[in-house]
Enzyme design. Structure first.
Site, PDB file in Angstrom:
ATOM      1  N   CYS A 184      33.771 -36.309   5.618  1.00  0.00           N
ATOM      2  CA  CYS A 184      32.517 -35.628   5.984  1.00  0.00           C
ATOM      3  C   CYS A 184      32.734 -34.475   6.983  1.00  0.00           C
ATOM      4  CB  CYS A 184      31.526 -36.640   6.559  1.00  0.00           C
ATOM      5  SG  CYS A 184      32.280 -37.873   7.613  1.00  0.00           S
ATOM      6  N   HIS A 198      26.407 -34.771  11.698  1.00  0.00           N
ATOM      7  CA  HIS A 198      27.616 -34.490  12.474  1.00  0.00           C
ATOM      8  C   HIS A 198      27.521 -33.058  13.016  1.00  0.00           C
ATOM      9  CE1 HIS A 198      29.286 -38.119  11.045  1.00  0.00           C
ATOM     10  NE2 HIS A 198      30.270 -37.692  10.280  1.00  0.00           N
TER      11      HIS A 198
HETATM   12  P1  NAP Z   1      28.396 -49.213   4.095  1.00  0.00           P
HETATM   13  O1  NAP Z   1      27.028 -48.773   4.444  1.00  0.00           O
HETATM   14  O2  NAP Z   1      29.065 -50.234   4.937  1.00  0.00           O
HETATM   15  O3  NAP Z   1      28.368 -49.739   2.568  1.00  0.00           O
HETATM   16  C1  NAP Z   1      29.498 -50.273   1.942  1.00  0.00           C
HETATM   17  C2  NAP Z   1      29.240 -50.413   0.450  1.00  0.00           C
HETATM   18  O4  NAP Z   1      30.434 -50.857  -0.182  1.00  0.00           O
HETATM   19  C3  NAP Z   1      28.168 -51.441   0.123  1.00  0.00           C
HETATM   20  O5  NAP Z   1      27.482 -51.042  -1.034  1.00  0.00           O
HETATM   21  C4  NAP Z   1      29.006 -52.683  -0.151  1.00  0.00           C
HETATM   22  O6  NAP Z   1      28.362 -53.628  -0.992  1.00  0.00           O
HETATM   23  C5  NAP Z   1      30.169 -52.052  -0.893  1.00  0.00           C
HETATM   24  N1  NAP Z   1      31.341 -52.916  -0.914  1.00  0.00           N
HETATM   25  C6  NAP Z   1      31.963 -53.479   0.149  1.00  0.00           C
HETATM   26  N2  NAP Z   1      33.012 -54.236  -0.254  1.00  0.00           N
HETATM   27  C7  NAP Z   1      33.036 -54.135  -1.599  1.00  0.00           C
HETATM   28  C8  NAP Z   1      33.872 -54.681  -2.622  1.00  0.00           C
HETATM   29  N3  NAP Z   1      34.887 -55.493  -2.327  1.00  0.00           N
HETATM   30  N4  NAP Z   1      33.606 -54.373  -3.919  1.00  0.00           N
HETATM   31  C9  NAP Z   1      32.585 -53.550  -4.234  1.00  0.00           C
HETATM   32  N5  NAP Z   1      31.744 -53.012  -3.326  1.00  0.00           N
HETATM   33  C10 NAP Z   1      31.983 -53.296  -2.029  1.00  0.00           C
HETATM   34  O7  NAP Z   1      29.405 -47.994   4.034  1.00  0.00           O
HETATM   35  P2  NAP Z   1      29.139 -46.460   3.668  1.00  0.00           P
HETATM   36  O8  NAP Z   1      28.862 -45.712   4.892  1.00  0.00           O
HETATM   37  O9  NAP Z   1      28.178 -46.348   2.531  1.00  0.00           O
HETATM   38  O10 NAP Z   1      30.583 -45.996   3.226  1.00  0.00           O
HETATM   39  C11 NAP Z   1      31.272 -46.569   2.162  1.00  0.00           C
HETATM   40  C12 NAP Z   1      32.628 -45.890   2.033  1.00  0.00           C
HETATM   41  O11 NAP Z   1      32.448 -44.538   1.667  1.00  0.00           O
HETATM   42  C13 NAP Z   1      33.433 -45.840   3.325  1.00  0.00           C
HETATM   43  O12 NAP Z   1      34.145 -46.998   3.516  1.00  0.00           O
HETATM   44  C14 NAP Z   1      34.280 -44.619   3.149  1.00  0.00           C
HETATM   45  O13 NAP Z   1      35.486 -44.915   2.505  1.00  0.00           O
HETATM   46  C15 NAP Z   1      33.421 -43.742   2.284  1.00  0.00           C
HETATM   47  N6  NAP Z   1      32.730 -42.717   3.098  1.00  0.00           N
HETATM   48  C16 NAP Z   1      33.139 -41.463   2.937  1.00  0.00           C
HETATM   49  C17 NAP Z   1      32.542 -40.463   3.649  1.00  0.00           C
HETATM   50  C18 NAP Z   1      33.032 -39.084   3.506  1.00  0.00           C
HETATM   51  O14 NAP Z   1      33.223 -38.466   4.492  1.00  0.00           O
HETATM   52  N7  NAP Z   1      33.245 -38.555   2.358  1.00  0.00           N
HETATM   53  C19 NAP Z   1      31.526 -40.723   4.545  1.00  0.00           C
HETATM   54  C20 NAP Z   1      31.115 -42.030   4.700  1.00  0.00           C
HETATM   55  C21 NAP Z   1      31.736 -43.007   3.954  1.00  0.00           C
HETATM   56  P3  NAP Z   1      27.616 -54.968  -0.402  1.00  0.00           P
HETATM   57  O15 NAP Z   1      26.168 -54.601  -0.267  1.00  0.00           O
HETATM   58  O16 NAP Z   1      27.845 -55.945  -1.490  1.00  0.00           O
HETATM   59  O17 NAP Z   1      28.272 -55.324   0.880  1.00  0.00           O
HETATM   60  C1  3JM Z   2      34.727 -42.633   6.312  1.00  0.00           C
HETATM   61  O1  3JM Z   2      37.373 -49.305   4.886  1.00  0.00           O
HETATM   62  C2  3JM Z   2      37.694 -48.169   4.555  1.00  0.00           C
HETATM   63  O2  3JM Z   2      38.688 -47.934   3.910  1.00  0.00           O
HETATM   64  C3  3JM Z   2      36.746 -47.044   4.901  1.00  0.00           C
HETATM   65  C4  3JM Z   2      37.172 -46.182   6.034  1.00  0.00           C
HETATM   66  C5  3JM Z   2      36.303 -44.917   6.074  1.00  0.00           C
HETATM   67  C6  3JM Z   2      36.734 -43.716   5.502  1.00  0.00           C
HETATM   68  C7  3JM Z   2      37.973 -43.688   4.680  1.00  0.00           C
HETATM   69  O3  3JM Z   2      39.083 -43.649   5.228  1.00  0.00           O
HETATM   70  O4  3JM Z   2      37.829 -43.686   3.458  1.00  0.00           O
HETATM   71  C8  3JM Z   2      35.083 -44.966   6.744  1.00  0.00           C
HETATM   72  C9  3JM Z   2      34.301 -43.829   6.849  1.00  0.00           C
HETATM   73  C10 3JM Z   2      35.946 -42.569   5.638  1.00  0.00           C
HETATM   74  C11 3JM Z   2      36.385 -41.269   5.090  1.00  0.00           C
HETATM   75  O5  3JM Z   2      35.564 -40.567   4.519  1.00  0.00           O
HETATM   76  O6  3JM Z   2      37.539 -40.882   5.267  1.00  0.00           O
END
Ligand code: NAP
Ligand code: 3JM
Length: 346
Positions: A130, A250
């Site tokens: 992000c 952010h």
């Molecule tokens: P979040 O609010 O904690 O949501 C996590 C999601 O992942 C929920 O839908 C959860 O489902 C699901 N999940 C967890 N464990 C799983 C598994 N074993 N199999 C399938 N689904 C699973 O997190 P978030 O902020 O949405 O972020 C999710 C991920 O996106 C992060 O970990 C990161 O890698 C990525 N991300 C990227 C950016 C970016 O900068 N591009 C920004 C934010 C996040 P349940 O409801 O079943 O727990």
């Molecule tokens: C943003 O559990 C994980 O692997 C998620 C960690 C995470 C990440 C990532 O490294 O994919 C949390 C929030 C990010 C990201 O966009 O890099």
């Protein structure tokens, strides 16, 4: 006839996934079927798409049979296991995690900057971090016009970048402090790390865990991803990533040095006025500058406070803000899907 697609959202119940679903409802993508996937914890619950209830299913390799586009946002370990499974079954994966971003075979794309890189995809496309996305979207037009030598960035990142648990912790902790009640930090700065600290009414200079060189992974993501997206390893980049008690949005204080000397602030502003996906909010006389609170819910990247450095003839300071869940995550992913369709490479 326009083609219609079966789209899967992995992590559909999360902070990013729920935004993806809303954006898909209004995207330039004809969707014939949507699969909403999560862990076993949320399987069986329902979410709506275009007013219709969709039952959430546990994500398994078989979930991807017949899927054309799979948007992954469920953490790196889930992507590492399931993204290749989805790709193997013919889906194009757009992955929001850091799992594949630096792989040479995986395009790392911000459509306003390097949409052309999509043409080389081999089944998996990565969505950058992000903090990287908003910075490169605003700096690329400047780089195109004047060249770019160096970036020094300090971030002020919202807790929603760390998911729903982090949002809840900030809200509950803030209330506890106002109520003069005790609390135990459990999520911030990094749930899996050894120590946890107060985030309410505080700022934490740690996002993701530390690497060997003293930078955090979040900082190294900004450094490495910027060079990859701009296709220039010679750009010097340093980052300090800080978590602040803001729910969404952010902000970044960005110092940059361009190739040319004595360029006027007005010339930089003129370039940004015509930049795709970027909105210039820069007028000290009327106190106009980007803020997290005013960027929430918007798809664009906002830039302001552009000032010439007082010592360095090619240096400038700026303030770049965006909604981290939209352009920083869900919107950039949906935009990539739209680009794939527009370019006829899916
Ligand atoms: P979040 O609010 O904690 O949501 C996590 C999601 O992942 C929920 O839908 C959860 O489902 C699901 N999940 C967890 N464990 C799983 C598994 N074993 N199999 C399938 N689904 C699973 O997190 P978030 O902020 O949405 O972020 C999710 C991920 O996106 C992060 O970990 C990161 O890698 C990525 N991300 C990227 C950016 C970016 O900068 N591009 C920004 C934010 C996040 P349940 O409801 O079943 O727990
Ligand atoms: C943003 O559990 C994980 O692997 C998620 C960690 C995470 C990440 C990532 O490294 O994919 C949390 C929030 C990010 C990201 O966009 O890099």
């Amino acid at each position: 006839m326009t083609k219609s697609y079966h789209v899967a959202v992995v992590g559909a119940t999360g902070a990013v996934g729920t935004q993806m679903i809303e954006l898909l409802e209004e995207a330039d993508i004809k969707i014939k079927q949507i699969s909403l996937l999560s862990s076993a914890r949320s399987a069986g619950k329902k979410l709506t798409f275009h007013g219709k209830e969709i039952v959430i299913q546990e994500a398994t390799p078989e979930s991807f049979a017949g899927v054309d586009i799979a948007l992954f946002s469920a953490g790196g370990s889930v992507s590492k296991v399931l993204a290749p499974e989805a790709s193997k079954r013919g889906a194009v994966v757009i992955d929001n995690t850091s799992a594949f971003r630096m792989d040479t075979d995986v395009p790392l794309v911000v459509p306003e900057v390097n949409e052309h890189a999509l043409k080389k995809h081999k089944g998996i496309i990565a969505n950058p971090n992000c903090s990287t996305i908003q910075m490169v979207a605003a700096l690329e037009p400047i780089r195109q016009a004047f060249g770019l030598k160096r970036i020094i960035v300090s971030t002020y990142q919202a807790v929603s970048g760390s998911g729903l648990n982090a949002i809840n912790e900030l809200k509950e902790q803030s209330q506890a402090i106002l109520d003069q009640k005790s609390f135990t930090p459990e999520v911030m700065p990094v749930k899996s790390d050894q120590k946890h600290y107060q985030i309410a009414f505080n700022a934490l200079p740690q996002i993701d865990v530390f690497t060997e060189n003293g930078y955090t992974y979040e900082e190294m993501k900004m450094i490495n991803e910027t060079k990859k997206i701009m296709e220039d390893d010679s750009i010097q980049v340093a980052a300090t990533c800080v978590r602040v008690p803001v729910i969404t949005g952010h902000a970044e204080s960005v110092y940059f040095e361009i190739d040319q000397s004595h360029v006027k602030v007005k010339e930089i502003q003129a370039v940004l006025k015509n930049a795709p996906g970027v909105i210039l909010q820069d007028d000290p006389k009327t106190q106009l500058y980007p803020q997290q609170a005013t960027a929430v819910g918007k798809k664009e990247v906002f830039i302001g406070r552009i000032r010439a450095d007082l010592d360095c003839t090619n240096g400038f300071h700026s303030w770049i803000v965006s909604d981290n869940l939209l352009k920083g995550a869900a919107w950039n992913s949906v935009q990539i899907a739209e680009s794939l369709i527009k370019l006829n490479i899916i």
